[in-house]
Each structure stands twice: as C-alpha cells, then as structure tokens.
Scaffold this active site. Structure first.
Site, PDB file in Angstrom:
ATOM      1  N   ASP A   1      -6.498   1.643   2.400  1.00  0.00           N
ATOM      2  CA  ASP A   1      -5.236   1.092   1.939  1.00  0.00           C
ATOM      3  C   ASP A   1      -5.585   0.374   0.639  1.00  0.00           C
ATOM      4  O   ASP A   1      -6.743   0.014   0.419  1.00  0.00           O
ATOM      5  CB  ASP A   1      -4.677   0.116   2.981  1.00  0.00           C
ATOM      6  CG  ASP A   1      -3.398  -0.560   2.527  1.00  0.00           C
ATOM      7  OD1 ASP A   1      -2.539   0.120   1.941  1.00  0.00           O
ATOM      8  OD2 ASP A   1      -3.269  -1.768   2.762  1.00  0.00           O
ATOM      9  N   ARG A   2      -4.618   0.165  -0.232  1.00  0.00           N
ATOM     10  CA  ARG A   2      -4.933  -0.469  -1.514  1.00  0.00           C
ATOM     11  C   ARG A   2      -4.741  -1.981  -1.466  1.00  0.00           C
ATOM     12  O   ARG A   2      -5.709  -2.729  -1.426  1.00  0.00           O
ATOM     13  CB  ARG A   2      -4.081   0.158  -2.627  1.00  0.00           C
ATOM     14  CG  ARG A   2      -4.596  -0.173  -4.028  1.00  0.00           C
ATOM     15  CD  ARG A   2      -3.644   0.276  -5.106  1.00  0.00           C
ATOM     16  NE  ARG A   2      -2.571  -0.701  -5.257  1.00  0.00           N
ATOM     17  CZ  ARG A   2      -1.525  -0.541  -6.060  1.00  0.00           C
ATOM     18  NH1 ARG A   2      -1.388   0.548  -6.777  1.00  0.00           N
ATOM     19  NH2 ARG A   2      -0.589  -1.468  -6.140  1.00  0.00           N
ATOM     20  N   ASP A   3      -3.495  -2.418  -1.446  1.00  0.00           N
ATOM     21  CA  ASP A   3      -3.187  -3.848  -1.516  1.00  0.00           C
ATOM     22  C   ASP A   3      -3.578  -4.545  -0.213  1.00  0.00           C
ATOM     23  O   ASP A   3      -3.116  -4.175   0.857  1.00  0.00           O
ATOM     24  CB  ASP A   3      -1.706  -4.049  -1.805  1.00  0.00           C
ATOM     25  CG  ASP A   3      -1.276  -3.360  -3.097  1.00  0.00           C
ATOM     26  OD1 ASP A   3      -2.093  -3.296  -4.038  1.00  0.00           O
ATOM     27  OD2 ASP A   3      -0.128  -2.877  -3.167  1.00  0.00           O
TER      28      ASP A   3
ATOM     29  N   GLN B   1       4.101   2.232  -1.879  1.00  0.00           N
ATOM     30  CA  GLN B   1       4.474   1.557  -3.126  1.00  0.00           C
ATOM     31  C   GLN B   1       5.998   1.490  -3.231  1.00  0.00           C
ATOM     32  O   GLN B   1       6.621   2.099  -4.102  1.00  0.00           O
ATOM     33  CB  GLN B   1       3.848   2.271  -4.337  1.00  0.00           C
ATOM     34  CG  GLN B   1       2.348   2.119  -4.418  1.00  0.00           C
ATOM     35  CD  GLN B   1       1.931   0.670  -4.591  1.00  0.00           C
ATOM     36  OE1 GLN B   1       2.471  -0.043  -5.420  1.00  0.00           O
ATOM     37  NE2 GLN B   1       0.963   0.226  -3.789  1.00  0.00           N
ATOM     38  N   SER B   2       6.601   0.718  -2.324  1.00  0.00           N
ATOM     39  CA  SER B   2       8.060   0.620  -2.302  1.00  0.00           C
ATOM     40  C   SER B   2       8.613  -0.154  -3.490  1.00  0.00           C
ATOM     41  O   SER B   2       9.825  -0.165  -3.708  1.00  0.00           O
ATOM     42  CB  SER B   2       8.545  -0.014  -0.996  1.00  0.00           C
ATOM     43  OG  SER B   2       8.201  -1.385  -0.947  1.00  0.00           O
TER      44      SER B   2
ATOM     45  N   ARG C   1       5.291   7.773   4.173  1.00  0.00           N
ATOM     46  CA  ARG C   1       5.277   6.308   4.194  1.00  0.00           C
ATOM     47  C   ARG C   1       4.653   5.809   5.493  1.00  0.00           C
ATOM     48  O   ARG C   1       5.118   6.101   6.575  1.00  0.00           O
ATOM     49  CB  ARG C   1       6.702   5.772   4.044  1.00  0.00           C
ATOM     50  CG  ARG C   1       6.752   4.265   4.013  1.00  0.00           C
ATOM     51  CD  ARG C   1       8.158   3.738   3.707  1.00  0.00           C
ATOM     52  NE  ARG C   1       8.190   2.310   3.888  1.00  0.00           N
ATOM     53  CZ  ARG C   1       7.655   1.428   3.058  1.00  0.00           C
ATOM     54  NH1 ARG C   1       7.059   1.835   1.965  1.00  0.00           N
ATOM     55  NH2 ARG C   1       7.705   0.135   3.303  1.00  0.00           N
ATOM     56  N   LYS C   2       3.577   5.015   5.355  1.00  0.00           N
ATOM     57  CA  LYS C   2       2.955   4.447   6.545  1.00  0.00           C
ATOM     58  C   LYS C   2       3.969   3.527   7.232  1.00  0.00           C
ATOM     59  O   LYS C   2       4.694   2.830   6.536  1.00  0.00           O
ATOM     60  CB  LYS C   2       1.688   3.662   6.151  1.00  0.00           C
ATOM     61  CG  LYS C   2       0.584   4.549   5.612  1.00  0.00           C
ATOM     62  CD  LYS C   2      -0.646   3.767   5.194  1.00  0.00           C
ATOM     63  CE  LYS C   2      -0.370   2.976   3.926  1.00  0.00           C
ATOM     64  NZ  LYS C   2      -1.520   2.180   3.474  1.00  0.00           N
TER      65      LYS C   2
ATOM     66  N   ASP D   1      -5.019  -3.317   6.225  1.00  0.00           N
ATOM     67  CA  ASP D   1      -4.846  -4.743   6.530  1.00  0.00           C
ATOM     68  C   ASP D   1      -3.585  -5.020   7.332  1.00  0.00           C
ATOM     69  O   ASP D   1      -3.270  -6.169   7.609  1.00  0.00           O
ATOM     70  CB  ASP D   1      -4.845  -5.572   5.241  1.00  0.00           C
ATOM     71  CG  ASP D   1      -3.617  -5.317   4.382  1.00  0.00           C
ATOM     72  OD1 ASP D   1      -3.130  -4.162   4.352  1.00  0.00           O
ATOM     73  OD2 ASP D   1      -3.134  -6.265   3.737  1.00  0.00           O
TER      74      ASP D   1
ATOM     75  N   THR E   1      -1.496   4.458  -0.143  1.00  0.00           N
ATOM     76  CA  THR E   1      -0.791   3.198  -0.321  1.00  0.00           C
ATOM     77  C   THR E   1       0.722   3.381  -0.403  1.00  0.00           C
ATOM     78  O   THR E   1       1.207   4.266  -1.110  1.00  0.00           O
ATOM     79  CB  THR E   1      -1.322   2.459  -1.586  1.00  0.00           C
ATOM     80  OG1 THR E   1      -0.601   1.252  -1.780  1.00  0.00           O
ATOM     81  CG2 THR E   1      -1.229   3.310  -2.832  1.00  0.00           C
TER      82      THR E   1
ATOM     83  N   CYS F   1      10.565   8.704   4.689  1.00  0.00           N
ATOM     84  CA  CYS F   1       9.595   9.728   4.291  1.00  0.00           C
ATOM     85  C   CYS F   1       8.424   9.834   5.272  1.00  0.00           C
ATOM     86  O   CYS F   1       7.906   8.819   5.741  1.00  0.00           O
ATOM     87  CB  CYS F   1       9.082   9.368   2.891  1.00  0.00           C
ATOM     88  SG  CYS F   1       7.917  10.551   2.215  1.00  0.00           S
TER      89      CYS F   1
END
Length: 172
Positions: free
Chosen positions: A13-15, A57-58, A112-113, A138, A55, A109
């Site tokens: 995951d990114r953020d 990214q909404s 989308r996690k 996280d 990731t 979608c």
C-alpha cells in the site's frame, strides 16, 4: 508458465506504508518516506520478489487532484528509489469512489480496496507465485483485499519498514 518461473511479490500500500499518510497526497514536496521504506523496496528487489504498489486514490474522484498528478508523483517516487538502487515493478491505483462528486469516477470499482482487482490484475500480468506473496498495508481494507486475492496480508502501523519486510520475507 511453469511454477519455477514464477516469483513471489510484495504488494505495498502507498500512504501509511511507504510514506507518511498526509491525506490526499499528490505533491512530491509534501511526500515523506516512511523510515526504512526505500531500503525495504531494495530488500524486496534483492530477494528476487516483484515489488508492486496498490493504492486507492479517491482524491481524484473528490476533485482534489488529477490522475496526471498521481502519475507524476509515482514517476518521482520511481526516480527517488532508483537513486537508492531500488525499483517498483508496477504502480497501480484506483481513482474511483462510489460517492465521488465527479461523475466519471463515481462507481463501485472492483479495483478499489477492499476489493482485490488491482492485486489480481497484477497477478495476471506478471508471473507471480501467489503462495509466497504478500501485501503490506496499514488498514483493514488492505488486508481484506489481500485475502480476497488469495495472498497473505500483513498489517504495518509503525516502525522501520525495512525491518518489517526483512522479518516478513524470512517468515516463508
């Protein structure tokens, strides 16, 4: 494809994992790497694993920034990693959100996690050994996506990411 030609993968995951989660981050000037993040990616590379970023990214769907901003930040991250002898094999993001104010991004979608679409699409594009692969996230939605894709999900909340990755790879 034979099983021996498949490689394990780490899905980051990114953020909140690779960088501190500053909320709707899209500017390199505000990006702060997590302790040990670049070393963690280098460890994954040296161990022969694929390194992927998946990731949500909404911020795109909410109109805070454009998809081109996400792409620009990911190119910058790739350059930063390359300077440290590391690389990401593929960056995947989902700009959609079911309650988006921007209509073209307003959808529920599969990418989308907590849904597994980004992970499963990468596993179709690359020869991934799913039984030895894992995701580091996280949030519970990250772990849900991993389970739905048939891989292990590991929760990272704090500390040094390189230390975390070193232990995770040794768990095989």
């Amino acid at each position: 494809m034979t099983t021996t030609s498949r490689r394990p993968a780490v899905f980051f995951d990114r953020d909140g994992v690779l960088n501190h989660d500053e909320g709707y981050l899209f500017e390199a000037s505000k990006f702060k790497w997590m302790d040990g993040a670049r070393e963690a990616v280098r460890l994954v590379n040296k161990a022969g694993y694929f390194a992927f970023i998946v990731t949500n990214q909404s911020g795109v769907a909410r109109g805070f920034y454009q998809e081109s901003d996400v792409d620009t930040l990911h190119r910058w991250m790739a350059e930063e990693l390359a300077a440290d002898g590391a690389h990401i094999d593929a960056f995947e993001y989902c700009p959609d959100h079911p309650e988006a104010p921007i209509e073209r991004y307003r959808r529920d979608c599969h990418r989308r996690k907590p849904r597994p679409g980004m992970i499963t699409e990468l596993m179709q594009r690359f020869p991934v050994a799913t039984d030895r692969s894992f995701l580091i996230g996280d949030q519970e939605r990250d772990l849900e996506a991993a389970r739905a894709a048939g891989i292990r999900g590991l929760l990272f909340r704090e500390g040094n990411l390189a230390t975390f990755v070193r232990e995770a790879i040794n768990l095989r």
